[in-house]
Design a protein around this motif. Structure first.
Motif, PDB file in Angstrom:
ATOM      1  N   ASP A  27       0.905  -1.615   0.334  1.00 35.89           N
ATOM      2  CA  ASP A  27      -0.284   0.061   0.148  1.00 35.89           C
ATOM      3  C   ASP A  27       0.975   1.487  -0.118  1.00 35.89           C
ATOM      4  OD1 ASP A  27      -2.180  -2.050  -0.563  1.00 35.89           O
ATOM      5  OD2 ASP A  27      -2.943  -1.425   2.116  1.00 35.89           O
ATOM      6  N   LEU A  28       1.929   1.248   0.101  1.00 37.46           N
ATOM      7  CA  LEU A  28       3.076   2.196  -0.232  1.00 37.46           C
ATOM      8  C   LEU A  28       2.838   3.209  -0.924  1.00 37.46           C
ATOM      9  CD1 LEU A  28       6.886   1.273   1.556  1.00 37.46           C
ATOM     10  CD2 LEU A  28       4.616   2.558   2.651  1.00 37.46           C
ATOM     11  N   ARG A  29       2.619   4.400  -1.123  1.00 33.22           N
ATOM     12  CA  ARG A  29       2.943   4.801  -2.675  1.00 33.22           C
ATOM     13  C   ARG A  29       3.745   6.570  -2.288  1.00 33.22           C
ATOM     14  NH1 ARG A  29       0.022   1.130  -3.500  1.00 33.22           N
ATOM     15  NH2 ARG A  29      -1.602   0.944  -4.436  1.00 33.22           N
ATOM     16  N   PRO A  30       3.912   6.871  -3.652  1.00 33.07           N
ATOM     17  CA  PRO A  30       5.098   8.580  -3.293  1.00 33.07           C
ATOM     18  C   PRO A  30       4.306   9.752  -2.379  1.00 33.07           C
ATOM     19  CG  PRO A  30       4.225   7.480  -5.514  1.00 33.07           C
ATOM     20  CD  PRO A  30       3.828   6.098  -4.974  1.00 33.07           C
ATOM     21  N   GLU A  31       4.730   9.913  -1.177  1.00 31.64           N
ATOM     22  CA  GLU A  31       4.475  10.968  -0.911  1.00 31.64           C
ATOM     23  C   GLU A  31       4.761  12.399  -1.616  1.00 31.64           C
ATOM     24  OE1 GLU A  31       2.804  13.839   0.712  1.00 31.64           O
ATOM     25  OE2 GLU A  31       2.723  11.713   2.576  1.00 31.64           O
ATOM     26  N   GLN A  32       3.931  12.357  -2.800  1.00 30.91           N
ATOM     27  CA  GLN A  32       4.773  14.127  -3.480  1.00 30.91           C
ATOM     28  C   GLN A  32       4.639  15.017  -3.269  1.00 30.91           C
ATOM     29  OE1 GLN A  32       4.369  12.527  -6.732  1.00 30.91           O
ATOM     30  NE2 GLN A  32       5.773  14.578  -6.865  1.00 30.91           N
ATOM     31  N   THR A  33       4.306  15.428  -1.577  1.00 30.60           N
ATOM     32  CA  THR A  33       4.931  16.561  -0.614  1.00 30.60           C
ATOM     33  C   THR A  33       5.792  16.564  -1.259  1.00 30.60           C
ATOM     34  OG1 THR A  33       2.440  16.808   0.317  1.00 30.60           O
ATOM     35  CG2 THR A  33       4.618  17.709   0.830  1.00 30.60           C
ATOM     36  N   LEU A  34       6.850  15.698  -0.459  1.00 35.39           N
ATOM     37  CA  LEU A  34       8.565  15.715   0.062  1.00 35.39           C
ATOM     38  C   LEU A  34       9.005  15.510  -1.394  1.00 35.39           C
ATOM     39  CD1 LEU A  34       9.867  15.721   2.609  1.00 35.39           C
ATOM     40  CD2 LEU A  34       7.485  15.425   2.444  1.00 35.39           C
ATOM     41  N   ILE A  35       7.959  14.808  -2.821  1.00 36.88           N
ATOM     42  CA  ILE A  35       8.803  14.677  -3.240  1.00 36.88           C
ATOM     43  C   ILE A  35       9.219  16.501  -4.524  1.00 36.88           C
ATOM     44  CG2 ILE A  35       8.784  13.400  -6.306  1.00 36.88           C
ATOM     45  CD1 ILE A  35       7.790  11.096  -4.383  1.00 36.88           C
ATOM     46  N   ASP A  36       8.177  16.450  -4.468  1.00 35.24           N
ATOM     47  CA  ASP A  36       7.686  17.889  -5.525  1.00 35.24           C
ATOM     48  C   ASP A  36       8.921  18.466  -4.306  1.00 35.24           C
ATOM     49  OD1 ASP A  36       6.086  16.854  -7.289  1.00 35.24           O
ATOM     50  OD2 ASP A  36       4.697  18.196  -6.070  1.00 35.24           O
ATOM     51  N   ALA A  37       9.254  18.836  -3.123  1.00 39.08           N
ATOM     52  CA  ALA A  37       9.805  19.683  -1.884  1.00 39.08           C
ATOM     53  C   ALA A  37      11.680  19.641  -2.823  1.00 39.08           C
ATOM     54  CB  ALA A  37       9.542  19.361  -1.027  1.00 39.08           C
ATOM     55  N   ALA A  38      11.210  18.152  -2.568  1.00 36.16           N
ATOM     56  CA  ALA A  38      12.985  17.481  -3.241  1.00 36.16           C
ATOM     57  C   ALA A  38      13.278  18.488  -4.384  1.00 36.16           C
ATOM     58  CB  ALA A  38      13.419  16.424  -2.927  1.00 36.16           C
ATOM     59  N   ALA A  39      12.335  18.396  -5.580  1.00 39.10           N
ATOM     60  CA  ALA A  39      12.540  18.766  -6.656  1.00 39.10           C
ATOM     61  C   ALA A  39      13.050  20.023  -6.257  1.00 39.10           C
ATOM     62  CB  ALA A  39      11.388  18.476  -7.762  1.00 39.10           C
ATOM     63  N   ALA A  40      12.131  20.550  -5.744  1.00 43.90           N
ATOM     64  CA  ALA A  40      12.502  22.414  -5.590  1.00 43.90           C
ATOM     65  C   ALA A  40      13.987  22.616  -4.753  1.00 43.90           C
ATOM     66  CB  ALA A  40      11.192  22.821  -4.768  1.00 43.90           C
ATOM     67  N   ALA A  41      13.588  21.718  -4.396  1.00 39.08           N
ATOM     68  CA  ALA A  41      15.731  21.659  -3.660  1.00 39.08           C
ATOM     69  C   ALA A  41      16.283  21.563  -4.760  1.00 39.08           C
ATOM     70  CB  ALA A  41      15.484  21.250  -2.910  1.00 39.08           C
ATOM     71  N   VAL A  42      16.500  20.710  -4.955  1.00 43.73           N
ATOM     72  CA  VAL A  42      16.924  20.835  -6.391  1.00 43.73           C
ATOM     73  C   VAL A  42      17.631  21.849  -7.457  1.00 43.73           C
ATOM     74  CG1 VAL A  42      17.782  19.325  -8.244  1.00 43.73           C
ATOM     75  CG2 VAL A  42      17.247  17.920  -6.072  1.00 43.73           C
ATOM     76  N   ARG A  43      16.492  21.348  -8.038  1.00 44.74           N
ATOM     77  CA  ARG A  43      16.323  24.166  -8.505  1.00 44.74           C
ATOM     78  C   ARG A  43      17.239  24.776  -7.642  1.00 44.74           C
ATOM     79  NH1 ARG A  43      11.330  21.158  -9.785  1.00 44.74           N
ATOM     80  NH2 ARG A  43      10.556  23.092  -8.413  1.00 44.74           N
ATOM     81  N   ALA A  44      16.537  24.758  -6.403  1.00 51.35           N
ATOM     82  CA  ALA A  44      16.943  26.056  -6.419  1.00 51.35           C
ATOM     83  C   ALA A  44      18.774  25.926  -6.037  1.00 51.35           C
ATOM     84  CB  ALA A  44      16.481  26.156  -4.657  1.00 51.35           C
ATOM     85  N   GLY A  45      19.568  24.583  -6.382  1.00 50.03           N
ATOM     86  CA  GLY A  45      20.819  24.697  -6.062  1.00 50.03           C
ATOM     87  C   GLY A  45      21.367  23.680  -4.915  1.00 50.03           C
ATOM     88  N   ILE A  46      20.283  23.101  -3.751  1.00 51.46           N
ATOM     89  CA  ILE A  46      20.366  22.608  -3.243  1.00 51.46           C
ATOM     90  C   ILE A  46      21.207  20.999  -3.071  1.00 51.46           C
ATOM     91  CG2 ILE A  46      19.535  21.524  -0.669  1.00 51.46           C
ATOM     92  CD1 ILE A  46      19.774  24.680  -0.384  1.00 51.46           C
ATOM     93  N   LYS A  47      22.591  20.220  -3.157  1.00 50.79           N
ATOM     94  CA  LYS A  47      22.565  18.893  -3.024  1.00 50.79           C
ATOM     95  C   LYS A  47      21.915  18.212  -2.269  1.00 50.79           C
ATOM     96  CE  LYS A  47      27.311  18.841  -4.770  1.00 50.79           C
ATOM     97  NZ  LYS A  47      28.711  19.054  -4.154  1.00 50.79           N
ATOM     98  N   VAL A  48      20.985  17.012  -2.788  1.00 50.63           N
ATOM     99  CA  VAL A  48      20.493  16.434  -2.607  1.00 50.63           C
ATOM    100  C   VAL A  48      20.337  14.682  -2.490  1.00 50.63           C
ATOM    101  CG1 VAL A  48      17.957  15.766  -2.063  1.00 50.63           C
ATOM    102  CG2 VAL A  48      18.132  17.931  -2.723  1.00 50.63           C
ATOM    103  N   GLY A  49      20.373  14.388  -1.524  1.00 44.97           N
ATOM    104  CA  GLY A  49      20.802  12.448  -1.357  1.00 44.97           C
ATOM    105  C   GLY A  49      20.051  11.952  -1.066  1.00 44.97           C
ATOM    106  N   ILE A  50      20.102  10.515  -0.856  1.00 41.66           N
ATOM    107  CA  ILE A  50      18.920   9.459  -0.583  1.00 41.66           C
ATOM    108  C   ILE A  50      19.792   8.860   0.232  1.00 41.66           C
ATOM    109  CG2 ILE A  50      16.770   8.182  -1.038  1.00 41.66           C
ATOM    110  CD1 ILE A  50      16.460  10.896  -1.918  1.00 41.66           C
TER     111      ILE A  50
END
Length: 209
Positions: free
Chosen positions: A86-109
Protein backbone atom coordinates in the motif's frame (compact mmCIF):
# COMPACT_ATOMS: atom_id res chain seq x y z
CA UNK A 1 20.86 31.84 11.06
CA UNK A 2 23.25 30.15 8.62
CA UNK A 3 21.30 28.17 6.04
CA UNK A 4 22.32 24.65 5.04
CA UNK A 5 23.12 23.83 1.41
CA UNK A 6 22.75 20.04 1.47
CA UNK A 7 19.73 17.84 2.10
CA UNK A 8 19.78 14.11 2.90
CA UNK A 9 16.44 12.31 2.82
CA UNK A 10 15.39 8.91 4.05
CA UNK A 11 13.23 7.07 1.52
CA UNK A 12 10.51 4.86 3.06
CA UNK A 13 8.16 7.02 5.12
CA UNK A 14 9.62 10.26 3.74
CA UNK A 15 9.42 10.03 -0.05
CA UNK A 16 6.68 7.43 0.39
CA UNK A 17 3.50 7.46 2.42
CA UNK A 18 3.93 6.26 6.05
CA UNK A 19 5.00 2.67 6.68
CA UNK A 20 2.71 1.85 9.61
CA UNK A 21 -0.64 2.17 7.79
CA UNK A 22 0.73 -0.09 5.04
CA UNK A 23 1.75 -2.71 7.61
CA UNK A 24 -1.64 -2.53 9.32
CA UNK A 25 -3.40 -2.93 5.98
CA UNK A 26 -1.28 -6.02 5.28
CA UNK A 27 -2.30 -7.50 8.63
CA UNK A 28 -5.96 -6.93 7.82
CA UNK A 29 -5.65 -8.51 4.37
CA UNK A 30 -3.89 -11.55 5.82
CA UNK A 31 -6.38 -11.96 8.67
CA UNK A 32 -3.74 -11.24 11.32
CA UNK A 33 -4.35 -9.57 14.65
CA UNK A 34 -3.64 -5.85 14.68
CA UNK A 35 0.01 -5.34 15.63
CA UNK A 36 1.01 -8.96 14.88
CA UNK A 37 3.52 -7.95 12.22
CA UNK A 38 5.13 -5.28 14.38
CA UNK A 39 5.46 -7.65 17.34
CA UNK A 40 6.86 -10.56 15.36
CA UNK A 41 9.23 -8.68 13.08
CA UNK A 42 10.09 -5.32 14.60
CA UNK A 43 9.86 -5.89 18.38
CA UNK A 44 10.92 -9.54 18.72
CA UNK A 45 14.74 -9.92 19.10
CA UNK A 46 14.95 -12.56 16.36
CA UNK A 47 12.79 -10.49 14.04
CA UNK A 48 14.96 -7.45 14.67
CA UNK A 49 18.11 -9.48 13.95
CA UNK A 50 16.68 -10.68 10.65
CA UNK A 51 15.76 -7.15 9.61
CA UNK A 52 19.17 -5.75 10.54
CA UNK A 53 20.87 -8.48 8.52
CA UNK A 54 18.62 -7.67 5.58
CA UNK A 55 19.47 -3.99 5.86
CA UNK A 56 23.20 -4.76 5.92
CA UNK A 57 22.93 -7.09 2.93
CA UNK A 58 23.99 -10.23 4.77
CA UNK A 59 20.52 -11.72 4.26
CA UNK A 60 18.63 -11.67 0.96
CA UNK A 61 15.03 -10.53 0.74
CA UNK A 62 14.04 -14.06 -0.28
CA UNK A 63 15.78 -15.49 2.79
CA UNK A 64 14.10 -12.85 4.95
CA UNK A 65 10.72 -13.77 3.47
CA UNK A 66 11.33 -17.45 4.24
CA UNK A 67 12.45 -16.74 7.82
CA UNK A 68 9.78 -14.14 8.63
CA UNK A 69 6.76 -15.95 7.20
CA UNK A 70 6.59 -18.72 9.87
CA UNK A 71 6.70 -16.08 12.59
CA UNK A 72 3.46 -14.68 11.17
CA UNK A 73 1.91 -17.90 9.92
CA UNK A 74 1.64 -16.61 6.36
CA UNK A 75 3.05 -17.57 2.95
CA UNK A 76 6.61 -16.41 2.24
CA UNK A 77 5.81 -15.65 -1.40
CA UNK A 78 6.85 -12.01 -1.99
CA UNK A 79 6.21 -11.32 1.69
CA UNK A 80 8.08 -8.01 1.78
CA UNK A 81 6.17 -6.79 -1.27
CA UNK A 82 2.88 -7.81 0.31
CA UNK A 83 3.70 -6.06 3.59
CA UNK A 84 4.37 -2.76 1.84
CA UNK A 85 1.94 -3.10 -1.07
CA UNK A 86 0.00 0.00 0.00
CA UNK A 87 2.97 2.39 -0.02
CA UNK A 88 2.61 5.26 -2.46
CA UNK A 89 4.78 8.24 -3.42
CA UNK A 90 4.59 11.11 -0.94
CA UNK A 91 4.27 13.81 -3.56
CA UNK A 92 4.60 16.72 -1.15
CA UNK A 93 8.15 15.68 -0.23
CA UNK A 94 9.06 14.56 -3.75
CA UNK A 95 8.06 17.98 -5.07
CA UNK A 96 9.96 19.70 -2.26
CA UNK A 97 13.10 17.70 -3.05
CA UNK A 98 12.80 18.65 -6.71
CA UNK A 99 12.43 22.31 -5.73
CA UNK A 100 15.53 22.04 -3.56
CA UNK A 101 17.53 20.64 -6.48
CA UNK A 102 16.34 23.49 -8.72
CA UNK A 103 17.39 25.97 -6.03
CA UNK A 104 20.95 24.61 -6.06
CA UNK A 105 20.70 22.42 -2.94
CA UNK A 106 22.59 19.12 -3.15
CA UNK A 107 20.07 16.36 -2.37
CA UNK A 108 20.94 12.79 -1.41
CA UNK A 109 18.91 9.70 -0.49
CA UNK A 110 20.04 7.54 2.46
CA UNK A 111 17.87 4.47 2.97
CA UNK A 112 17.98 1.30 5.03
CA UNK A 113 17.27 -1.41 2.48
CA UNK A 114 14.48 -3.97 2.57
CA UNK A 115 16.22 -5.93 -0.17
CA UNK A 116 16.17 -5.18 -3.88
CA UNK A 117 14.84 -8.47 -5.24
CA UNK A 118 12.38 -10.00 -5.86
CA UNK A 119 10.52 -6.83 -4.81
CA UNK A 120 12.18 -3.45 -5.19
CA UNK A 121 10.83 -0.65 -3.01
CA UNK A 122 12.62 1.95 -5.13
CA UNK A 123 11.19 0.99 -8.53
CA UNK A 124 9.75 3.93 -10.41
CA UNK A 125 11.26 6.69 -8.25
CA UNK A 126 14.23 7.46 -10.55
CA UNK A 127 16.51 8.05 -7.58
CA UNK A 128 19.78 7.86 -9.52
CA UNK A 129 18.48 10.38 -12.04
CA UNK A 130 16.84 12.93 -9.77
CA UNK A 131 19.30 13.24 -6.87
CA UNK A 132 22.98 13.95 -6.39
CA UNK A 133 23.75 10.77 -4.47
CA UNK A 134 21.97 7.59 -3.41
CA UNK A 135 23.07 5.28 -0.58
CA UNK A 136 21.12 2.05 -0.08
CA UNK A 137 22.37 0.32 3.06
CA UNK A 138 22.73 -3.24 1.74
CA UNK A 139 25.10 -2.03 -0.99
CA UNK A 140 27.54 -0.81 1.68
CA UNK A 141 27.29 -3.52 4.36
CA UNK A 142 26.07 -1.09 7.01
CA UNK A 143 22.84 0.55 8.14
CA UNK A 144 21.52 3.63 9.84
CA UNK A 145 22.32 4.63 12.55
CA UNK A 146 25.94 3.51 11.88
CA UNK A 147 28.01 6.73 11.63
CA UNK A 148 29.94 5.27 8.71
CA UNK A 149 26.91 5.17 6.43
CA UNK A 150 26.33 8.88 6.94
CA UNK A 151 29.97 9.43 5.99
CA UNK A 152 29.44 7.51 2.74
CA UNK A 153 26.56 9.85 1.92
CA UNK A 154 28.61 12.94 2.72
CA UNK A 155 31.47 11.79 0.50
CA UNK A 156 29.07 11.33 -2.41
CA UNK A 157 27.77 14.86 -1.92
CA UNK A 158 31.29 16.20 -1.20
CA UNK A 159 29.91 18.05 1.80
CA UNK A 160 30.36 18.20 5.56
CA UNK A 161 27.60 17.20 7.96
CA UNK A 162 27.47 20.78 9.23
CA UNK A 163 26.36 21.88 5.76
CA UNK A 164 23.47 19.43 5.58
CA UNK A 165 19.97 18.71 6.83
CA UNK A 166 18.94 15.10 7.46
CA UNK A 167 15.28 14.00 7.32
CA UNK A 168 13.97 10.65 8.57
CA UNK A 169 10.74 9.25 9.95
CA UNK A 170 12.73 7.30 12.58
CA UNK A 171 13.75 9.59 15.43
CA UNK A 172 16.70 7.39 16.43
CA UNK A 173 18.32 7.99 13.05
CA UNK A 174 17.67 11.73 13.22
CA UNK A 175 19.43 11.93 16.60
CA UNK A 176 22.37 9.89 15.27
CA UNK A 177 22.74 12.33 12.37
CA UNK A 178 22.58 15.32 14.69
CA UNK A 179 25.47 13.91 16.71
CA UNK A 180 27.54 14.00 13.52
CA UNK A 181 26.68 17.65 12.85
CA UNK A 182 23.61 17.43 10.63
CA UNK A 183 20.59 19.56 11.34
CA UNK A 184 17.90 16.95 11.93
CA UNK A 185 14.22 16.90 11.00
CA UNK A 186 11.96 14.14 12.31
CA UNK A 187 9.42 13.66 9.51
CA UNK A 188 5.96 13.19 10.97
CA UNK A 189 3.69 15.27 8.72
CA UNK A 190 4.69 16.27 5.16
CA UNK A 191 3.63 19.92 5.24
CA UNK A 192 5.36 20.51 8.58
CA UNK A 193 8.49 18.80 7.30
CA UNK A 194 8.58 21.00 4.21
CA UNK A 195 8.05 24.15 6.28
CA UNK A 196 10.95 23.21 8.55
CA UNK A 197 13.16 22.50 5.54
CA UNK A 198 12.38 25.90 4.05
CA UNK A 199 13.59 27.49 7.29
CA UNK A 200 16.79 25.42 7.40
CA UNK A 201 17.67 25.67 3.71
CA UNK A 202 16.50 29.23 3.15
CA UNK A 203 14.76 28.44 -0.14
CA UNK A 204 11.07 28.08 -1.09
CA UNK A 205 10.03 24.45 -1.59
CA UNK A 206 6.38 24.85 -2.54
CA UNK A 207 4.45 26.63 -5.27
CA UNK A 208 2.22 28.44 -2.79
CA UNK A 209 1.36 31.97 -3.90
Amino acid sequence: MSHRSGLVLDFGGVLTTPLLPAVLAFEQREGLARGACLKALYMDPEGIRLTHELERGTLTQTDWNEAAAPKLGVSPDNLMGRIFADLRPEQTLIDAAAAAVRAGIKVGILSNSVGLTPWNLYDGYELETLYHGVVISECHGMRKPDPEIFEVMLKLLDMAAEECVFVDDTEEYVRAAEKLGFSGVHALQPEQTVSRLEDLLGVPLTDAC
